[in-house]
Design an enzyme around this catalytic site. Structure first.
Site, PDB file in Angstrom:
ATOM      1  CD  GLU A  78      -8.469  -7.539   5.690  1.00 48.01           C
ATOM      2  OE1 GLU A  78      -7.997  -8.534   6.280  1.00 48.01           O
ATOM      3  OE2 GLU A  78      -8.067  -7.154   4.579  1.00 48.01           O
ATOM      4  NE  ARG A 304      -4.776   2.307  -3.754  1.00 50.18           N
ATOM      5  CZ  ARG A 304      -4.563   1.180  -3.080  1.00 50.18           C
ATOM      6  NH1 ARG A 304      -4.234   0.074  -3.716  1.00 50.18           N
ATOM      7  NH2 ARG A 304      -4.686   1.152  -1.778  1.00 50.18           N
ATOM      8  CE  LYS A 314      -6.466  -1.042   5.798  1.00 54.07           C
ATOM      9  NZ  LYS A 314      -7.534  -2.015   6.088  1.00 54.07           N
TER      10      LYS A 314
END
Length: 813
Positions: A78, A304, A314
């Protein structure tokens, strides 16, 4: 990254640019290796080929003739921030998996949220992917498919699989229930298709305000997976989009857009991280109701990256930037690829790191020492040696003629003069490192002290004859004598210690930034306030540093090892011809591990033992932990029974294996299940988080018993805790114990969905920052991120960020 310089063999700033065609490892790849190096770049080794559960899956699909023999993966960021080292793992995995099997990888920007996205992030992401050495076969955006997605939405409505709900968001959220509470059907669930279709078209036409209506899938309000309880597919958002402008005012939700984008692009293997495991059911529902598709995408999940002494959220990285805790997204302390690049990390080192940690199915925190080990191994091969003094102490060589300068020819690579040399001036006035002198040296001291000798690296042996003091008795300078016969061919070797040095006037001043870990604790995400865990010594500047003259020609972007100091990088932004500025990439040794009395370097992965070609014995292979657990189950029928029972509950073989490591672990899990019978959730939190927080301790020894742990997971599944707050609460429970619900309340971590409570928190945050609010209203719009961070902190991170943003926008006007 091109470098400036004179070129030629051994020239400072020379660069070698090459493409390396090499087999992928662990699904990672070296699509293109670009090296920015100093003189004498060491050759790269060729990688070996190995496998993991994802490569095994692709091989099985190809063997079965699925997807027409095609392999297509994608990396779908994104564009709302800079990529970080966790994204690098995903990039290398997706590109490497496709490259290994002769397939393709798409770079796709998931631009479905116009309020947070920007073209500057798009450009930064493209640059980062290319820097890692990966070239995409196709560049797409979610916005490329908005028209097709909308057509799919109308199809679902017409076929009775979706409806428009005009309730407030709070009512919809409450009606969806929780794991222990079934959902309640919306009063608009049976709205006629024609009416829903009309409302959907009015939503698209911009006739309805934000929040007035949403499109929901009609699935099952009693489904055990809360995500399947009539999830949202479209919401209204009147905001300017960085690509489509104001053409759209409704945007698809991620769980609707993601599978459709994969299908539109012909993706065969959609590789996601483990937090999307629960979303896979909805992913399949969307594709099953809007197909047929050829090929039919399938979603697979891997663990992850979670890295010690680092945050990869983020939101938290944006907070660090907005609050100016760092100098920007490319601050060398940041885990962003831009920050790592400016610190001097190479893409080859990141690929080595990815290979070292492998591809796993269970989340865990990776020791940052493994990353630093990969960096040191990479820089050792590529960084020529030079001398720099960071905290200078003047030294006068009294036996050296005044005004005489001798140019010493020293190799860039000790013992390898064929890889280039440079001239280093030696004279009467020198500088050494202040810490290389001790008036009262400890035992074993091999540096300079009164009456003692030491070799100046690459030069003469000197003896300290006199200490020059200042008015307060402090050491101001040293006077030494040199041995003329101690330098040159045939000079006797005395077994002395050596110190680095530079000439006092011929050396050059250069700012040297000494970067260190940004956080002082191993798991800052587990702290109640991650900002309180910032390392106050993460950046110091050696403002008085001096470097040997040859480094004045160091081109921006070149890497060096300063003798006895560490690995350094000529800053690509602030360095100028004749005036370099250096960033420390890494110390020569792991000083953090030394403080904790642990080994300085994590060992490299040991190669697998293979049988000799002649069929002889290769020697006993080392048993894996999984093998040991399997043997334990074979010898303990009760463990074998529990393993079978856990598999019957729908757990993966890997989770069942970990949970039956011993009877104590299995007993703890059973106690948690008795309190909260959702096996998948309890297993996921136990294997992914609790075992890591236990740090090797027996679970039974924790102040959090199995039943309380089950009640903790029930709080999470009920939606009462945001993800970050859940991790913070679990860390607190492991450290201090207590009843989960009570501790959640005491710590103020429970999710805040009440708009009035959020409004009050935002009002308090703005009142405390009146000056910034006034500047924002005067036109300094970049302060919005700062104010948003302040508002989130006022809610202690427990409010829905979208709700906080909405309320903040209202209050700012």
């Amino acid at each position: 990254m091109a470098l400036r310089g004179r070129g030629g063999a051994g020239a400072i700033g020379s660069t070698e640019r090459r493409r390396v065609a090499a087999p992928a490892r662990l699904g990672y790849t070296r699509c293109m290796a670009e090296a920015s190096v100093g003189p004498g770049n060491a050759p790269r080794r060729e990688p070996s080929s190995s496998s993991n559960f994802l490569t095994d899956r692709v091989e099985a699909d190809l063997a079965e003739g699925k997807n027409g023999g095609r392999v297509v993966t994608r990396f779908p960021p994104e564009p709302n921030g800079f990529l970080h080292i966790g994204h690098a793992k995903s990039i290398l995995l997706n590109f490497g998996l496709a490259a290994r099997f002769g397939g393709q990888t798409h770079l796709r920007f998931d631009d479905t949220n116009p309020t947070t996205e920007d073209t500057s992030y798009v450009e930064a992401i493209e640059a980062d992917v290319r820097w890692l050495g990966c070239e995409w076969s196709r560049l797409t955006y979610a916005s490329d498919f908005f028209e097709r997605m909308y057509a799919c939405a109308e199809r679902l409505v017409r076929e009775g699989h979706a409806y428009v709900d005009t309730q407030p968001q709070e009512a919809i959220r409450e009606q969806r229930g929780a794991f222990d509470r079934p959902g309640v059907a919306s009063p608009f669930r049976e709205r006629p298709a024609e009416e829903s279709l009309d409302l959907l078209r009015r939503m698209r036409a911009g006739e309805l305000p934000d929040g007035a209506a949403v499109l929901r899938a009609r699935i099952d309000m009693a489904h055990p997976n809360v995500l399947m309880r009539d999830p949202l597919l479209y919401r209204i958002r009147h905001a300017h989009h960085h690509r489509t402008g104001d053409r759209w005012c409704i945007y698809p939700m991620y769980d609707f857009a993601h599978p459709l984008e994969d299908a539109f692009e012909g993706v065969t293997h959609s590789i996601c991280t483990l937090e999307f495991e629960s979303n896979r059911e909805l992913y399949d529902w969307v594709l099953d109701h809007l197909g047929p598709w050829e090929p039919r995408p399938r979603q697979y999940e891997f663990a992850r990256l979670a890295l010690g002494y680092t945050v990869l959220s983020k939101r938290k990285l944006l907070q660090l930037v907005n609050e100016k805790r760092v100098s920007g997204w490319d601050d060398p302390r940041m885990p962003t690829l831009a920050g790592l690049r400016r610190r001097g990390v190479t893409p080859e080192a990141l690929r080595d790191f990815a290979e070292l940690i492998g591809v796993a199915k269970n989340n865990s925190v990776v020791d940052i020492g493994k990353l630093e080990f990969a960096l040191r191994a990479d820089l050792e091969r590529r960084a020529p040696r030079a001398m720099a003094v960071l905290s200078p102490l003047p030294v006068e060589v009294t036996t050296w003629p005044a005004g005489r300068i001798e140019e010493l020819t020293l190799p860039w690579w000790p013992g390898e003069p064929e890889r280039g040399t440079r001239q280093v001036p030696f004279g009467r006035e020198l500088l050494i490192e202040r810490e290389d002198f001790a008036e009262d040296p400890p035992a074993g001291w091999k540096r300079l002290a009164p009456g003692r000798e030491v070799r100046l690296a690459g030069g003469y042996v000197v003896r300290c004859d006199e200490v020059v003091r200042g008015p307060a008795g402090e050491v101001k300078a040293l006077r030494v004598s040199h041995d003329p016969a101690s330098f040159g061919e045939g000079a006797p070797r005395r077994g002395l210690g050596a110190v680095h040095w530079v000439h006092a006037t011929r050396s050059l001043p250069a700012p040297v930034r000494l970067y260190d870990r940004l956080f002082a604790v191993a798991q800052p995400d587990a702290e109640p306030d991650f900002l309180a865990a910032l390392n106050p010594d993460s950046l110091t500047v050696a403002a008085g540093a001096r470097v040997e003259p040859a480094l004045g020609e160091a081109a921006p972007g070149t890497r060096w090892q300063f003798l006895r100091q560490g690995y350094f990088f000529a800053d690509p932004v602030d360095s100028r011809p004749g005036a370099p500025a250096f960033n420390r990439t890494l110390t020569l040794k792991d000083t953090w591990a030394a403080r904790a009395a642990k080994p300085a370097e994590p060992p490299p992965p040991k190669p697998r033992r293979e049988a000799p070609a002649g069929g002889g014995e290769a020697g006993p292979a080392r048993r894996s932990r999984a093998d040991a657990r399997a043997e334990q189950r074979a010898a303990t029928p009760e463990l074998a029974d529990r393993f079978a029972r856990y598999r019957g509950l729908g757990l993966s073989e890997e989770d069942a294996d970990v949970l039956t490591a011993d009877l104590a672990t299995a007993g703890y899990f059973d106690a948690a299940l008795a309190a909260h019978p959702r096996a998948a959730s309890v297993a996921r939190w136990l294997t992914n988080d609790l075992l890591g927080l236990a740090q090797g301790r027996e679970l039974a020894a924790l102040p959090l018993d199995g039943a309380a742990f089950g009640r903790f997971v029930a709080l999470v599944d009920a939606g009462r805790l945001p993800a970050a707050a859940a991790k913070a609460l679990l860390a607190d429970l492991v450290a201090r114990g207590g009843e989960p619900a009570a501790r959640m309340t005491e710590l103020g971590l429970e999710r805040i969905d009440d708009r009035g409570a959020v409004a009050a928190a935002v009002e308090r945050a703005l009142a405390a920052r009146a000056a910034e609010v006034e500047r924002y209203r005067a036109g300094e719009k970049k302060l919005f991120g700062f104010l948003l961070g302040a508002a989130m902190r006022e809610t202690q991170g427990s409010a829905d960020p979208a709700l906080v943003r909405s309320v903040l926008q209202e209050q700012l006007g």
